[in-house]
Design an enzyme around this catalytic site. Sequence first.
Site, PDB file in Angstrom:
ATOM      1  N   HIS B 118       0.876  -1.172   0.000  1.00  5.16           N
ATOM      2  CA  HIS B 118       0.000   0.000   0.000  1.00  5.16           C
ATOM      3  C   HIS B 118       0.918   1.228   0.000  1.00  5.16           C
ATOM      4  O   HIS B 118       2.032   1.174   0.538  1.00  5.16           O
ATOM      5  CB  HIS B 118      -0.833  -0.044   1.284  1.00  5.16           C
ATOM      6  CG  HIS B 118      -1.884   1.012   1.404  1.00  5.16           C
ATOM      7  ND1 HIS B 118      -1.589   2.307   1.737  1.00  5.16           N
ATOM      8  CD2 HIS B 118      -3.236   0.946   1.264  1.00  5.16           C
ATOM      9  CE1 HIS B 118      -2.724   3.004   1.785  1.00  5.16           C
ATOM     10  NE2 HIS B 118      -3.733   2.207   1.506  1.00  5.16           N
ATOM     11  N   ASP B 195       3.429  -4.063   7.847  1.00  6.16           N
ATOM     12  CA  ASP B 195       2.186  -3.298   7.747  1.00  6.16           C
ATOM     13  C   ASP B 195       1.034  -4.278   7.978  1.00  6.16           C
ATOM     14  O   ASP B 195       0.711  -5.078   7.112  1.00  6.16           O
ATOM     15  CB  ASP B 195       2.110  -2.663   6.348  1.00  6.16           C
ATOM     16  CG  ASP B 195       0.727  -2.084   6.036  1.00  6.16           C
ATOM     17  OD1 ASP B 195      -0.181  -2.175   6.899  1.00  6.16           O
ATOM     18  OD2 ASP B 195       0.556  -1.547   4.933  1.00  6.16           O
ATOM     19  N   GLN B 198      -4.147  -4.886   7.123  1.00  7.30           N
ATOM     20  CA  GLN B 198      -5.094  -5.893   6.630  1.00  7.30           C
ATOM     21  C   GLN B 198      -4.890  -7.232   7.318  1.00  7.30           C
ATOM     22  O   GLN B 198      -5.535  -8.219   6.958  1.00  7.30           O
ATOM     23  CB  GLN B 198      -4.937  -6.066   5.112  1.00  7.30           C
ATOM     24  CG  GLN B 198      -5.104  -4.800   4.306  1.00  7.30           C
ATOM     25  CD  GLN B 198      -6.539  -4.295   4.285  1.00  7.30           C
ATOM     26  OE1 GLN B 198      -7.481  -5.020   4.624  1.00  7.30           O
ATOM     27  NE2 GLN B 198      -6.725  -3.044   3.905  1.00  7.30           N
ATOM     28  N   LYS B 221     -10.101  -0.314  10.684  1.00  6.29           N
ATOM     29  CA  LYS B 221     -10.317  -1.496   9.850  1.00  6.29           C
ATOM     30  C   LYS B 221     -10.665  -2.716  10.708  1.00  6.29           C
ATOM     31  O   LYS B 221     -10.961  -3.776  10.185  1.00  6.29           O
ATOM     32  CB  LYS B 221      -9.069  -1.785   9.024  1.00  6.29           C
ATOM     33  CG  LYS B 221      -8.790  -0.718   7.965  1.00  6.29           C
ATOM     34  CD  LYS B 221      -7.746  -1.188   6.988  1.00  6.29           C
ATOM     35  CE  LYS B 221      -7.057  -0.066   6.255  1.00  6.29           C
ATOM     36  NZ  LYS B 221      -7.896   0.593   5.252  1.00  6.29           N
ATOM     37  N   CYS B 360      -4.750   2.526  -3.654  1.00  6.22           N
ATOM     38  CA  CYS B 360      -3.527   3.079  -3.046  1.00  6.22           C
ATOM     39  C   CYS B 360      -2.363   2.101  -3.194  1.00  6.22           C
ATOM     40  O   CYS B 360      -1.546   1.938  -2.277  1.00  6.22           O
ATOM     41  CB  CYS B 360      -3.733   3.436  -1.578  1.00  6.22           C
ATOM     42  SG  CYS B 360      -4.976   4.698  -1.332  1.00  6.22           S
TER      43      CYS B 360
END
Lengths: 153, 404
Positions: B118, B195, B198, B221, B360
Site C-alpha cells: 500500500h 504493515d 489488513q 479497519k 492506493c
Amino acid sequence: MTDSSALYHEIILDHNRRPRNFRVLPDATVEERGLNPLCGDELTLYLRMEDDHIVDASFQGSGCAISRASASMMTTLVKGKTRAEADAMVERFRGLATGRAEMDDDLPSSLRAFAGVARLPQRVKCAVLAWHTLHAALRNESGAAREREARQR
Amino acid sequence: MSALVPRSDFPLLSVNPALVYLDSAATAQKPRAVLDAMNEFYESDYANPHRGAYALSARATERYARARGAVARFFGVRDEECLIFTRGTTDSLNLIAGAWGRANLGRGDEVIVTGAEHHANFVPWQQIAIERGATFTICPLAADGRADVEALAALVSRKTRVIAFNHVSNVLGAINSVPEIASIARSVGALSVCDGAQGAPHMAVGFDALGVDFYAASAHKMLGPMGTGVLIGRREVLELLPPYQTGGDMIEFVGDERTTWNVLPHKLEAGTPNVAGAVGLAAACDYLTAIGIDAVASHERALVRLAYERVSAIEHVRVHGPAATERSGVLSFTVGDIHPHDLASLLDERQICIRAGHHCAQPLMRRLGVSATARASFYVYNDENDVETLGAAIESAKRVFALA
C-alpha cells in the site's frame, strides 16, 4: 430507472465502445495530459490549432466509460471551433456536469447524456476530465502563442 | 452461511437492511459496543490524562492505560509500553520510517519494500531513502502476489538496513509469511517492519512470537474508530528511537537550551492523546476476542471461497491474486473491459458497496498489468446472501455493457 443506469445511456456506451478520435495526432500543435490522481484515469489530448481555430482534436489514455465517452464526444464537438467558442463550451459543460446549470440550447444535445452525472458526485470528475484538459491545453497554447509572437516582434 | 455476528450489533447496518457492505478492507462498520464505550468515556471519565491534579483526570489516565493493556493483549504484546498509539497505520509507518530512517540510514544503505505495498508502506520508505541517499529496492512478487521469499533471500546483503512488507495485501488478500521474512531480515541484521492494516482485523497477530521488529495497524479497519492506530515495536529498538514529534507529554525536562525525553510509550506520543480512540479500539479488540479471532478468520475465508467460486464462474471475470483457499477475505477482480469505476457505480444502485480503483497500490497495479480493479472484501457481518447479491449484480452490469 435509478441514477447509475440512467447515466449509462446508449450514446455513452457507444462512445466508450468505439471512441472517436482515439489516436495520436502526429501534426498536433498542442499536447496536454490530464490525470485524476484519485482514480488513476489519465488521458492525453492532442489539438491542431490554425490561427484561432481548432482544426483537429484527438485523445489517448485509459479510464472509465464516463471519462472515455466524454473525451470522445468532446473531441468531435470542438473541431472547427475557435478558442473562445471551445472555452465557452468547457464552461457550460462543467456547469451541466456539476449541476450548477441546466442543459442549455448552446450545448450540443448529445451532451445531455452527461446531465445525470451531477447526481453522482463521485463520478463528476470522470465526466469533466477531458474538458479540464482542454481548458488547460487552450490556456497553455495561448501562452505559447503569445511568446512566439513576442519573439517574432 | 449466515453472518458471524448479528447485523443488529451494527447500528448503521441495522438502519440500512438492504445495504450490502463489501468494503471492510477500506474501513469496517462499527458495533454498538465500540460506539457505547467511546460515548461512555466522554460521559463519565472525560478529562485530559496525565495532568492528574484531580480525580477525574486520574480516571481518564486510567482509562487510557487500561485501553493500552487491552489492545496489547489482543496483539500478543506482553510489554505494553512497547505499544504506541498513533493516528493509524499511515502515521505508524511514517513514524518508523521518519524517526528510525533519519537516525540510521545513510549513503550506501539499502531499504527494501515489496511490489505489493500500500502507498502507506511504500512512499515513506521511498522518500526517506531519497532523503538519506540510500538505495530503494523493490522485492519481486511470486505469481500469487506474495513477496517472493527466495528472491528476497538472494537480494539482501549487509547493506540492507530495513525490510518493510505487508502482512496481508489490501488488493489481493495474499498472506505473507511474516516469520520467514523477519528471519531473512534478521540474518543480515536488518530491521523488519510489517504493515498489519489488513492482518490484525482478520487473524491473530501474536506479536511477541512473530519475529518482526515493528508491526503497524489501524483501529478503523478492525471495528474501532477512525484516527487511531498502533505501532508495536521491540523495546531495544524503541528505546534508541529519537522522537517522531516533539511537544507536550513526550518530554522529561525542558531546559532553555536542551530537552530530555519521557519514557516509553510517552516519548513517541506527543500532545494530548486520543483517549476516546484508544478506548474504542480496546472495545473493538474485546468484541473480536469475544467472537474469537480464529472464528473471524475462518468465517472470512469461507465467504471469500464462496465469492471466488461465484464470481470467477462468470464469463469475462478475472480474479487477481492467490487461490481461493490461500487468501484473506479480499477479492480483486476485473470484468471484461468494463472499467471498475463503472462497475462500482452500477453496483451502487443496488446498494452494494465495493471499492474500485488502484487501492492506493499503484506499484502493484503496474505489476498486475491493470490500471484498476474492483475489490469486494468481507468481514464478520457479511453472509452468503451478500456473495449471491454481488454475483447477480455483476451479471446485470455485464448486460448494461452488452458483455455477453
